[in-house]
Design a protein around this motif. Structure first.
Motif, PDB file in Angstrom:
ATOM      1  N   MET B   1       0.843  -1.203   0.000  1.00  0.00           N
ATOM      2  CA  MET B   1       0.000   0.000   0.000  1.00  0.00           C
ATOM      3  C   MET B   1       0.877   1.252   0.000  1.00  0.00           C
ATOM      4  N   ARG B   2       0.578   2.167  -0.915  1.00  0.00           N
ATOM      5  CA  ARG B   2       1.356   3.397  -0.971  1.00  0.00           C
ATOM      6  C   ARG B   2       0.911   4.347   0.151  1.00  0.00           C
ATOM      7  N   GLN B   3       1.805   5.313   0.443  1.00  0.00           N
ATOM      8  CA  GLN B   3       1.521   6.229   1.543  1.00  0.00           C
ATOM      9  C   GLN B   3       0.256   7.049   1.279  1.00  0.00           C
ATOM     10  N   GLU B   4       0.045   7.424   0.019  1.00  0.00           N
ATOM     11  CA  GLU B   4      -1.139   8.222  -0.301  1.00  0.00           C
ATOM     12  C   GLU B   4      -2.419   7.422  -0.027  1.00  0.00           C
ATOM     13  N   GLU B   5      -2.383   6.143  -0.390  1.00  0.00           N
ATOM     14  CA  GLU B   5      -3.545   5.286  -0.123  1.00  0.00           C
ATOM     15  C   GLU B   5      -3.746   5.121   1.379  1.00  0.00           C
ATOM     16  N   ALA B   6      -2.627   4.906   2.086  1.00  0.00           N
ATOM     17  CA  ALA B   6      -2.709   4.727   3.542  1.00  0.00           C
ATOM     18  C   ALA B   6      -3.298   5.965   4.203  1.00  0.00           C
ATOM     19  N   LEU B   7      -2.891   7.142   3.705  1.00  0.00           N
ATOM     20  CA  LEU B   7      -3.407   8.391   4.279  1.00  0.00           C
ATOM     21  C   LEU B   7      -4.920   8.458   4.137  1.00  0.00           C
ATOM     22  N   GLN B   8      -5.431   8.046   2.978  1.00  0.00           N
ATOM     23  CA  GLN B   8      -6.873   8.094   2.768  1.00  0.00           C
ATOM     24  C   GLN B   8      -7.589   7.127   3.709  1.00  0.00           C
ATOM     25  N   VAL B   9      -7.037   5.913   3.828  1.00  0.00           N
ATOM     26  CA  VAL B   9      -7.643   4.908   4.708  1.00  0.00           C
ATOM     27  C   VAL B   9      -7.661   5.407   6.154  1.00  0.00           C
ATOM     28  N   ILE B  10      -6.523   5.933   6.579  1.00  0.00           N
ATOM     29  CA  ILE B  10      -6.405   6.393   7.966  1.00  0.00           C
ATOM     30  C   ILE B  10      -7.300   7.609   8.203  1.00  0.00           C
ATOM     31  N   SER B  11      -7.337   8.514   7.235  1.00  0.00           N
ATOM     32  CA  SER B  11      -8.183   9.702   7.369  1.00  0.00           C
ATOM     33  C   SER B  11      -9.647   9.309   7.539  1.00  0.00           C
ATOM     34  N   ASP B  12     -10.061   8.303   6.772  1.00  0.00           N
ATOM     35  CA  ASP B  12     -11.453   7.852   6.876  1.00  0.00           C
ATOM     36  C   ASP B  12     -11.754   7.311   8.281  1.00  0.00           C
ATOM     37  N   VAL B  13     -10.793   6.562   8.829  1.00  0.00           N
ATOM     38  CA  VAL B  13     -11.000   6.011  10.174  1.00  0.00           C
ATOM     39  C   VAL B  13     -11.085   7.135  11.210  1.00  0.00           C
ATOM     40  N   ILE B  14     -10.180   8.100  11.091  1.00  0.00           N
ATOM     41  CA  ILE B  14     -10.180   9.208  12.058  1.00  0.00           C
ATOM     42  C   ILE B  14     -11.486  10.005  11.949  1.00  0.00           C
ATOM     43  N   THR B  15     -11.900  10.253  10.734  1.00  0.00           N
ATOM     44  CA  THR B  15     -13.151  10.999  10.525  1.00  0.00           C
ATOM     45  C   THR B  15     -14.331  10.257  11.144  1.00  0.00           C
ATOM     46  N   ALA B  16     -14.333   8.935  10.968  1.00  0.00           N
ATOM     47  CA  ALA B  16     -15.428   8.130  11.525  1.00  0.00           C
ATOM     48  C   ALA B  16     -15.414   8.121  13.052  1.00  0.00           C
ATOM     49  N   HIS B  17     -14.286   8.510  13.624  1.00  0.00           N
ATOM     50  CA  HIS B  17     -14.190   8.576  15.089  1.00  0.00           C
ATOM     51  C   HIS B  17     -14.240  10.027  15.571  1.00  0.00           C
ATOM     52  N   ASN B  18     -15.024  10.809  14.891  1.00  0.00           N
ATOM     53  CA  ASN B  18     -15.246  12.215  15.276  1.00  0.00           C
ATOM     54  C   ASN B  18     -13.964  13.034  15.321  1.00  0.00           C
ATOM     55  N   GLY B  19     -13.031  12.681  14.454  1.00  0.00           N
ATOM     56  CA  GLY B  19     -11.877  13.550  14.276  1.00  0.00           C
ATOM     57  C   GLY B  19     -10.639  13.212  15.059  1.00  0.00           C
ATOM     58  N   GLU B  20     -10.699  12.244  15.950  1.00  0.00           N
ATOM     59  CA  GLU B  20      -9.486  11.851  16.659  1.00  0.00           C
ATOM     60  C   GLU B  20      -9.611  10.419  17.173  1.00  0.00           C
ATOM     61  N   ILE B  21      -8.463   9.753  17.246  1.00  0.00           N
ATOM     62  CA  ILE B  21      -8.455   8.350  17.656  1.00  0.00           C
ATOM     63  C   ILE B  21      -7.103   8.046  18.285  1.00  0.00           C
ATOM     64  N   THR B  22      -7.068   7.123  19.238  1.00  0.00           N
ATOM     65  CA  THR B  22      -5.792   6.755  19.846  1.00  0.00           C
ATOM     66  C   THR B  22      -5.015   5.853  18.898  1.00  0.00           C
ATOM     67  N   HIS B  23      -3.704   5.824  19.084  1.00  0.00           N
ATOM     68  CA  HIS B  23      -2.838   4.983  18.238  1.00  0.00           C
ATOM     69  C   HIS B  23      -3.289   3.529  18.298  1.00  0.00           C
ATOM     70  N   ASN B  24      -3.509   3.025  19.504  1.00  0.00           N
ATOM     71  CA  ASN B  24      -3.850   1.612  19.632  1.00  0.00           C
ATOM     72  C   ASN B  24      -5.200   1.294  18.991  1.00  0.00           C
ATOM     73  N   ASP B  25      -6.160   2.196  19.137  1.00  0.00           N
ATOM     74  CA  ASP B  25      -7.468   1.974  18.508  1.00  0.00           C
ATOM     75  C   ASP B  25      -7.355   2.037  16.988  1.00  0.00           C
ATOM     76  N   LEU B  26      -6.532   2.963  16.500  1.00  0.00           N
ATOM     77  CA  LEU B  26      -6.354   3.084  15.048  1.00  0.00           C
ATOM     78  C   LEU B  26      -5.751   1.800  14.478  1.00  0.00           C
ATOM     79  N   VAL B  27      -4.699   1.316  15.122  1.00  0.00           N
ATOM     80  CA  VAL B  27      -4.042   0.099  14.643  1.00  0.00           C
ATOM     81  C   VAL B  27      -5.013  -1.083  14.689  1.00  0.00           C
ATOM     82  N   ALA B  28      -5.749  -1.202  15.787  1.00  0.00           N
ATOM     83  CA  ALA B  28      -6.694  -2.319  15.923  1.00  0.00           C
ATOM     84  C   ALA B  28      -7.764  -2.250  14.841  1.00  0.00           C
ATOM     85  N   GLU B  29      -8.257  -1.045  14.583  1.00  0.00           N
ATOM     86  CA  GLU B  29      -9.321  -0.901  13.589  1.00  0.00           C
ATOM     87  C   GLU B  29      -8.822  -1.194  12.180  1.00  0.00           C
TER      88      GLU B  29
END
Lengths: 167, 76
Positions: B1-29
């Motif tokens: 996975m390229r960094q640009e793709e990863a950024l989009q995936v991660i951004s979507d997760v953060i957005t779905a968590h009302n704009g912020e998420i812990t490192h451990n929750d992000l990795v688990a999700e």
């Protein structure tokens, strides 16, 4: 009993060798007073020595917080560690070595620290982006710097490093 | 996975968590969603401030600071 604040003077001789001496102040001394005292005392020392004072440092002792382990794990070894190197905003390199680093945090089949692990990621982020102290009673984000006061910006590498222990 | 793709995936997760998420929750999700390869980009993205790391001290003595991520431009 609180532990005193240490003022460290580094003195260089004509052979370019250095030696360090320490003067202690009571733990309740205000930081502004500590720096003024350290500076004034340096001029007194300067008049009594032949070497050159090249550095004055202050060592504050901080109470150990709750939650730290009281004794080392059975396989803890100070000769086993991990070296973290960072760049600063000015492009300088700065590093520290973490002794007794947990081998489980080294990526399998390599010497590299697993930077995706939560404990490691938090450590690196605290170095490069600072630590937000507000909830802990502090005034905001405090960011580490190098010895030149240059802001630590990014990780260059983190890898295991073995050394001899001192003493 | 390229960094640009990863950024989009991660951004979507953060957005779905009302704009912020812990490192451990992000990795688990990310891992539970089969996006574990994005995890390797987390450090690089945070160091380039494409996601903003925020290591927060806790008010409870003995509790270690927690690493959060948010998107640039969000509340600090």
């Amino acid at each position: 009993m609180a532990v005193a604040i240490g003022i460290l003077y580094t003195v260089r001789d004509a052979k370019n060798e250095t030696s360090t001496m320490q003067i202690n102040l009571p733990s309740a001394t205000a930081i502004t007073d500590v720096t003024i005292f350290a500076s004034q005392m340096a001029t007194l020392l300067n008049a009594a020595i032949k070497g050159a004072i090249t550095r004055i440092g202050v060592a504050l002792t901080v109470d150990l917080p709750a939650g730290l382990r009281a004794s080392p794990l059975a396989d803890a070894d100070v000769e086993e560690g991990a070296l973290f190197q960072f760049t600063t905003d000015g492009g300088f390199r700065t590093s520290f070595r973490v002794p007794t680093f947990d081998e489980d945090l080294i990526s399998a089949g390599s010497r590299d620290v697993d930077t995706t692990d939560g404990a490691v990621a938090s450590l690196i982020a605290a170095m490069t982006a600072g630590l937000n102290l507000t909830a802990g009673g502090g005034s905001g984000v405090v960011e580490p710097s190098d010895a030149r006061d240059d802001d630590v910006a990014a990780l260059v590498f983190a890898r295991e490093q073995f050394t001899k222990s001192r003493g | 996975m390229r960094q640009e793709e990863a950024l989009q995936v991660i951004s979507d997760v953060i957005t779905a968590h009302n704009g912020e998420i812990t490192h451990n929750d992000l990795v688990a999700e990310l891992e539970s969603a089969g996006k574990g390869k994005a995890v390797v980009h987390v450090l690089g993205l945070s160091q380039s401030r494409q996601i903003v790391p925020d290591v927060r001290a806790t008010a409870t003595p003995g509790q270690p600071p927690v690493l959060w991520y948010r998107l640039p431009g969000g509340d600090s």
